[in-house]
Design a protein around this motif. Structure first.
Motif, mmCIF file in Angstrom:
data_model
loop_
_atom_site.group_PDB
_atom_site.id
_atom_site.type_symbol
_atom_site.label_atom_id
_atom_site.label_comp_id
_atom_site.label_asym_id
_atom_site.label_seq_id
_atom_site.Cartn_x
_atom_site.Cartn_y
_atom_site.Cartn_z
ATOM 1 N N MET A 215 0.823 -1.198 0.000
ATOM 2 C CA MET A 215 0.000 0.000 0.000
ATOM 3 C C MET A 215 0.870 1.267 0.000
ATOM 4 S SD MET A 215 -3.243 0.554 0.007
ATOM 5 C CE MET A 215 -4.415 1.843 0.313
ATOM 6 N N ARG A 216 1.962 1.225 0.784
ATOM 7 C CA ARG A 216 2.861 2.374 0.834
ATOM 8 C C ARG A 216 3.531 2.615 -0.515
ATOM 9 N NH1 ARG A 216 5.995 1.729 6.644
ATOM 10 N NH2 ARG A 216 4.163 2.094 7.971
ATOM 11 N N ARG A 217 3.895 1.485 -1.174
ATOM 12 C CA ARG A 217 4.524 1.611 -2.482
ATOM 13 C C ARG A 217 3.583 2.284 -3.483
ATOM 14 N NH1 ARG A 217 7.725 -4.089 -3.553
ATOM 15 N NH2 ARG A 217 9.356 -3.766 -1.975
ATOM 16 N N ILE A 218 2.300 1.931 -3.422
ATOM 17 C CA ILE A 218 1.308 2.525 -4.338
ATOM 18 C C ILE A 218 1.193 4.027 -4.075
ATOM 19 C CG2 ILE A 218 -1.145 2.571 -4.950
ATOM 20 C CD1 ILE A 218 -1.186 -0.450 -4.350
ATOM 21 N N LYS A 219 1.177 4.397 -2.782
ATOM 22 C CA LYS A 219 1.100 5.810 -2.427
ATOM 23 C C LYS A 219 2.322 6.581 -2.937
ATOM 24 C CE LYS A 219 -1.881 5.694 1.650
ATOM 25 N NZ LYS A 219 -1.967 5.933 3.095
ATOM 26 N N LYS A 220 3.518 5.960 -2.736
ATOM 27 C CA LYS A 220 4.756 6.607 -3.184
ATOM 28 C C LYS A 220 4.748 6.792 -4.710
ATOM 29 C CE LYS A 220 7.960 5.291 0.497
ATOM 30 N NZ LYS A 220 9.156 4.491 0.836
ATOM 31 N N CYS A 221 4.297 5.739 -5.431
ATOM 32 C CA CYS A 221 4.231 5.808 -6.908
ATOM 33 C C CYS A 221 3.264 6.900 -7.346
ATOM 34 C CB CYS A 221 3.794 4.462 -7.490
ATOM 35 S SG CYS A 221 5.095 3.214 -7.373
ATOM 36 N N PHE A 222 2.125 6.988 -6.650
ATOM 37 C CA PHE A 222 1.115 7.985 -6.993
ATOM 38 C C PHE A 222 1.652 9.405 -6.769
ATOM 39 C CE2 PHE A 222 -2.485 10.711 -5.836
ATOM 40 C CZ PHE A 222 -3.243 10.585 -7.002
ATOM 41 N N VAL A 223 2.330 9.604 -5.610
ATOM 42 C CA VAL A 223 2.911 10.918 -5.295
ATOM 43 C C VAL A 223 3.983 11.283 -6.307
ATOM 44 C CG1 VAL A 223 4.309 12.182 -3.608
ATOM 45 C CG2 VAL A 223 2.362 10.819 -2.829
ATOM 46 N N LEU A 224 4.828 10.295 -6.674
ATOM 47 C CA LEU A 224 5.895 10.525 -7.642
ATOM 48 C C LEU A 224 5.319 10.890 -9.011
ATOM 49 C CD1 LEU A 224 8.953 10.486 -8.130
ATOM 50 C CD2 LEU A 224 8.714 8.081 -8.756
ATOM 51 N N PHE A 225 4.302 10.128 -9.423
ATOM 52 C CA PHE A 225 3.660 10.379 -10.713
ATOM 53 C C PHE A 225 3.021 11.772 -10.742
ATOM 54 C CE2 PHE A 225 -0.172 10.338 -13.335
ATOM 55 C CZ PHE A 225 0.381 10.034 -14.576
ATOM 56 N N PHE A 226 2.320 12.132 -9.654
ATOM 57 C CA PHE A 226 1.666 13.427 -9.565
ATOM 58 C C PHE A 226 2.697 14.569 -9.591
ATOM 59 C CE2 PHE A 226 -0.134 16.950 -7.067
ATOM 60 C CZ PHE A 226 -1.288 17.188 -7.822
ATOM 61 N N SER A 227 3.827 14.377 -8.917
ATOM 62 C CA SER A 227 4.893 15.394 -8.881
ATOM 63 C C SER A 227 5.494 15.609 -10.262
ATOM 64 C CB SER A 227 5.990 14.981 -7.897
ATOM 65 O OG SER A 227 5.462 14.840 -6.598
ATOM 66 N N ALA B 217 4.057 14.892 -13.158
ATOM 67 C CA ALA B 217 3.033 15.507 -14.013
ATOM 68 C C ALA B 217 2.922 16.999 -13.755
ATOM 69 C CB ALA B 217 1.680 14.822 -13.785
ATOM 70 N N LEU B 218 2.961 17.385 -12.473
ATOM 71 C CA LEU B 218 2.879 18.794 -12.104
ATOM 72 C C LEU B 218 4.080 19.572 -12.625
ATOM 73 C CD1 LEU B 218 1.210 20.865 -10.484
ATOM 74 C CD2 LEU B 218 2.599 20.298 -8.491
ATOM 75 N N LEU B 219 5.270 18.960 -12.480
ATOM 76 C CA LEU B 219 6.487 19.598 -12.971
ATOM 77 C C LEU B 219 6.433 19.777 -14.485
ATOM 78 C CD1 LEU B 219 9.323 20.643 -12.208
ATOM 79 C CD2 LEU B 219 10.165 18.329 -12.589
ATOM 80 N N TRP B 220 5.951 18.767 -15.189
ATOM 81 C CA TRP B 220 5.843 18.813 -16.658
ATOM 82 C C TRP B 220 4.872 19.916 -17.100
ATOM 83 C CZ3 TRP B 220 8.484 17.596 -20.656
ATOM 84 C CH2 TRP B 220 7.888 17.530 -21.918
ATOM 85 N N MET B 221 3.756 20.032 -16.368
ATOM 86 C CA MET B 221 2.781 21.073 -16.689
ATOM 87 C C MET B 221 3.379 22.460 -16.476
ATOM 88 S SD MET B 221 -0.796 19.550 -15.211
ATOM 89 C CE MET B 221 -1.630 21.085 -15.403
ATOM 90 N N MET B 222 4.175 22.618 -15.435
ATOM 91 C CA MET B 222 4.810 23.912 -15.164
ATOM 92 C C MET B 222 5.807 24.279 -16.259
ATOM 93 S SD MET B 222 5.361 23.683 -11.017
ATOM 94 C CE MET B 222 6.295 25.193 -10.938
ATOM 95 N N VAL B 223 6.543 23.269 -16.727
ATOM 96 C CA VAL B 223 7.497 23.503 -17.817
ATOM 97 C C VAL B 223 6.758 23.936 -19.075
ATOM 98 C CG1 VAL B 223 9.131 22.371 -19.376
ATOM 99 C CG2 VAL B 223 9.294 21.978 -16.912
#
Length: 198
Positions: free
Chosen positions: A1-13, A15-21
């Motif tokens: 469950m923790r791994r899924i949360k970490k993957c989700f946070v990483l993916f969201f980060s 995506a957010l960085l890409w949108m800012m670029v």
């Protein structure tokens, strides 16, 4: 469950960085033309500013040279009475309607010369509109083709002819312009267009 949360946070980060670029790049692309345009406007209007601050100088009477016939509007000194913008525009309309497609500048110029020569002659009406509208003379008037928007070349030549009385540099009997020879002598020919002496 923790791994899924970490993957989700990483993916969201990511995506957010890409949108800012992407947003940064699009804003930068929008700003570039504005800067360029600003510089262009400043450079473009610089001569106009100098012209306003510099008093107009008197020009000598020009000699017709088609390759360098333009006289800046701000420095023109009218030397003919009764010359109006309306008259210049009307002569330019006729010149353009009659021979606007001609490659040779002299063909267009002589079209205006013939009109003014007719105005000075006792055998024709003494007004521009009278010469242009005379029955059996200019077909472009009869067909309505004369009601056109003249090009810059026709306007420049019409203004030079009327303001500086340039018809004086040509024979007084240069009264004919047609697609066939007439009168006593051919003065100049441009393809199918003949300018002849009476």
């Amino acid at each position: 469950m923790r791994r899924i949360k970490k993957c989700f946070v990483l993916f969201f980060s990511v995506a957010l960085l890409w949108m800012m670029v992407l947003i940064f790049e699009s804003v930068r692309e929008v700003k570039k033309p504005e800067i360029a345009n600003k510089k262009f406007v400043v450079d473009y209007f610089k001569p106009a500013v100098e012209l306003v601050t510099t008093p107009p100088r008197r020009l000598p009477k020009p000699t017709h040279t088609p390759q360098a016939s333009h006289i800046p509007q701000s420095t023109q000194i009218p030397s003919a009475k009764g010359v109006t913008v309306k008259k210049i525009y009307r002569l330019a309309q006729l010149m353009y309607a009659e021979n606007g497609a001609a490659e040779d500048d002299d063909c267009v110029f002589l079209t205006g010369i013939v009109v003014v020569k007719r105005m000075k002659s006792k055998k024709y009406p003494d007004t521009l509109e009278g010469v242009i509208s005379q029955k059996g003379q200019y077909s472009t008037y009869q067909t309505g083709k004369i009601n056109c928007r003249p090009d810059e070349r026709s306007l420049e030549f019409a203004e030079e002819i009327l303001r500086f009385n340039l018809e004086k540099d040509y024979p007084d009997n240069l009264l004919f312009q047609a697609e066939f020879p007439q009168g006593s002598k051919i003065y100049k020919r441009f393809g199918h267009e003949y300018f002849c002496l009476e």
